[in-house]
Design a protein around this motif. Structure first.
Motif, PDB file in Angstrom:
ATOM      1  N   GLY A  84      25.638 -35.611  -8.727  1.00  0.00           N
ATOM      2  CA  GLY A  84      24.729 -36.421  -8.354  1.00  0.00           C
ATOM      3  C   GLY A  84      23.501 -35.746  -7.613  1.00  0.00           C
ATOM      4  O   GLY A  84      22.270 -35.863  -8.041  1.00  0.00           O
ATOM      5  N   PRO A  85      23.660 -35.094  -6.792  1.00  0.00           N
ATOM      6  CA  PRO A  85      22.486 -34.323  -5.893  1.00  0.00           C
ATOM      7  C   PRO A  85      21.866 -33.355  -6.741  1.00  0.00           C
ATOM      8  O   PRO A  85      20.557 -33.055  -6.516  1.00  0.00           O
ATOM      9  N   ALA A  86      22.558 -32.557  -7.687  1.00  0.00           N
ATOM     10  CA  ALA A  86      22.204 -31.499  -8.468  1.00  0.00           C
ATOM     11  C   ALA A  86      20.966 -32.534  -9.346  1.00  0.00           C
ATOM     12  O   ALA A  86      19.936 -31.896  -9.766  1.00  0.00           O
ATOM     13  N   ALA A  87      21.394 -33.730  -9.867  1.00  0.00           N
ATOM     14  CA  ALA A  87      20.606 -34.400 -10.628  1.00  0.00           C
ATOM     15  C   ALA A  87      19.327 -34.862 -10.076  1.00  0.00           C
ATOM     16  O   ALA A  87      18.098 -34.919 -10.545  1.00  0.00           O
ATOM     17  N   LEU A  88      19.592 -35.233  -8.600  1.00  0.00           N
ATOM     18  CA  LEU A  88      18.387 -35.818  -8.023  1.00  0.00           C
ATOM     19  C   LEU A  88      17.501 -34.477  -7.824  1.00  0.00           C
ATOM     20  O   LEU A  88      16.097 -34.910  -7.570  1.00  0.00           O
ATOM     21  N   MET A  89      17.795 -33.555  -7.477  1.00  0.00           N
ATOM     22  CA  MET A  89      17.090 -32.292  -7.377  1.00  0.00           C
ATOM     23  C   MET A  89      16.312 -32.047  -8.415  1.00  0.00           C
ATOM     24  O   MET A  89      15.159 -31.637  -8.587  1.00  0.00           O
ATOM     25  N   ARG A  90      16.785 -32.353  -9.658  1.00  0.00           N
ATOM     26  CA  ARG A  90      15.829 -32.117 -11.138  1.00  0.00           C
ATOM     27  C   ARG A  90      15.024 -33.261 -11.129  1.00  0.00           C
ATOM     28  O   ARG A  90      13.880 -33.094 -11.522  1.00  0.00           O
ATOM     29  N   LEU A  91      15.397 -34.391 -10.708  1.00  0.00           N
ATOM     30  CA  LEU A  91      14.513 -35.397 -10.903  1.00  0.00           C
ATOM     31  C   LEU A  91      13.361 -35.217 -10.031  1.00  0.00           C
ATOM     32  O   LEU A  91      12.226 -35.642 -10.164  1.00  0.00           O
ATOM     33  N   ARG A  92      13.455 -34.878  -8.665  1.00  0.00           N
ATOM     34  CA  ARG A  92      12.589 -34.475  -7.742  1.00  0.00           C
ATOM     35  C   ARG A  92      11.509 -33.341  -8.032  1.00  0.00           C
ATOM     36  O   ARG A  92      10.370 -33.472  -8.208  1.00  0.00           O
ATOM     37  N   ALA A  93      12.286 -32.404  -8.863  1.00  0.00           N
ATOM     38  CA  ALA A  93      11.534 -31.422  -9.535  1.00  0.00           C
ATOM     39  C   ALA A  93      10.421 -32.177 -10.568  1.00  0.00           C
ATOM     40  O   ALA A  93       9.468 -31.468 -10.917  1.00  0.00           O
ATOM     41  N   MET A  94      11.022 -33.198 -11.283  1.00  0.00           N
ATOM     42  CA  MET A  94      10.065 -33.755 -12.342  1.00  0.00           C
ATOM     43  C   MET A  94       9.007 -34.800 -11.675  1.00  0.00           C
ATOM     44  O   MET A  94       8.259 -35.450 -12.374  1.00  0.00           O
ATOM     45  N   GLY A  95       8.973 -34.848 -10.209  1.00  0.00           N
ATOM     46  CA  GLY A  95       7.765 -35.700  -9.858  1.00  0.00           C
ATOM     47  C   GLY A  95       8.441 -36.850  -9.119  1.00  0.00           C
ATOM     48  O   GLY A  95       7.484 -37.728  -8.418  1.00  0.00           O
TER      49      GLY A  95
END
Length: 307
Positions: free
Chosen positions: A31-42
């Motif tokens: 979950g946190p790794a996915a959230l990190m990627r979503l944050r990187a997408m803005g």
């Protein structure tokens, strides 16, 4: 070629999710790794954690791997809420009222106890999308498991050695970010459900199964061309370490054989044991620096490694 960096930087992503708000209850890694990627997408990302020692957040990752936790939570706002209390529930739903997506990694029964199952959420927040990370699909979602067990079930664990990374967790995190994009795109589609949220389940066992497809196809089994059968696609010992060679295509194989002093006919059948033996003898006589130089000079795909 030789690269002594301990980790490769992650390339920045395009801010395609600017204006999207994601709330996550998911702990540990996927979950946190996915959230990190979503944050990187803005996306604007809010992480809700249960109470932990000393009033801090209770994500186990922050205690056994604080550097990993910090890396994954850069730019993400965290809140500590006790969802077993009325005030914690109220504060969560205040966040959800402003959110586009909720990420969770609880078992389905735990979500029902918290009133966060899909039916309950739809009635309270009809435009909210829900992406649930589970271990396995269907009834198996209630069974305990971790990255290692999902990889083992797909024949991705060799001998007594642990895999070098958490493939199912990280693959699952990519599937999770993909699921968020799918939900948001479907929510925009014209029709009776336009603007209404959608639910998407991501199973880590499915991520392991997807990663295992090359093995299922026979590509990475011992007799597979990228499993050891092809002499130009193997890991060999060299004088002061190892060398990972990926001279799979015919022109790369021919170039490798030429540099190694093998006859031209060797490149035409790279599955012969005699070719592997000759290449092993060649690599054993050279250092990592020498092999790096040869690779650069002759355009051969290889990467030298420490012993």
């Amino acid at each position: 070629m030789t690269d002594t960096r301990r980790e490769a930087p992650i390339r920045p992503l395009r801010p395609v999710l600017k204006g999207i708000r994601v709330v996550s209850l998911a702990l540990n890694l996927p979950g946190p790794a996915a959230l990190m990627r979503l944050r990187a997408m803005g996306a604007t990302c809010i992480k809700i954690e249960p109470p932990g020692p000393g009033g801090q957040g209770g994500d186990p990752m922050n205690h056994y791997a604080p550097q990993a936790y910090q890396d994954m939570h850069q730019g993400i706002r965290t809140r500590v809420l006790d969802l077993k209390t009325a005030i914690g529930q109220k504060q969560l739903h205040q966040e959800l009222a402003k959110a586009d997506v909720l990420l969770t990694s609880f078992r389905p029964s735990a979500l029902r106890k918290l009133g966060l199952d899909w039916t309950s959420l739809q009635s309270q927040h009809p435009s909210l999308c829900l992406v649930t990370i589970v271990g396995a699909p269907g009834a198996l979602a209630e069974e305990p498991g971790h990255d290692l067990t999902y990889l083992a079930s797909c024949d991705l664990v060799g001998g007594l050695n642990l895999p070098p990374t958490l493939y199912a967790d990280m693959g699952g995190s990519l599937m999770t970010s993909e699921a968020v994009l799918q939900c948001l795109l479907q929510r925009q589609q014209p029709g009776a459900r336009q603007g209404r949220g959608l639910h998407h389940e991501v199973a880590l066992s499915d991520a392991a199964s997807y990663l295992a497809l090359p093995r299922h196809w026979g590509l990475t089994t011992p007799r597979g061309m990228v499993g050891g059968a092809h002499a130009g696609y193997r890991v060999y010992a060299c004088r002061n370490g190892r060398v990972a060679v990926a001279a799979l295509e015919p022109h790369f194989a021919a170039r490798l054989c030429q540099v190694a002093g093998l006859p031209d006919a060797a490149a035409k059948d790279m599955t012969r044991k005699s070719v592997r033996d000759q290449l092993q003898a060649f690599f054993a006589q050279h250092t990592r620096r020498q092999l790096d130089s040869l690779a650069q000079k002759h355009d051969i795909p290889l990467h030298t490694l420490a012993p």
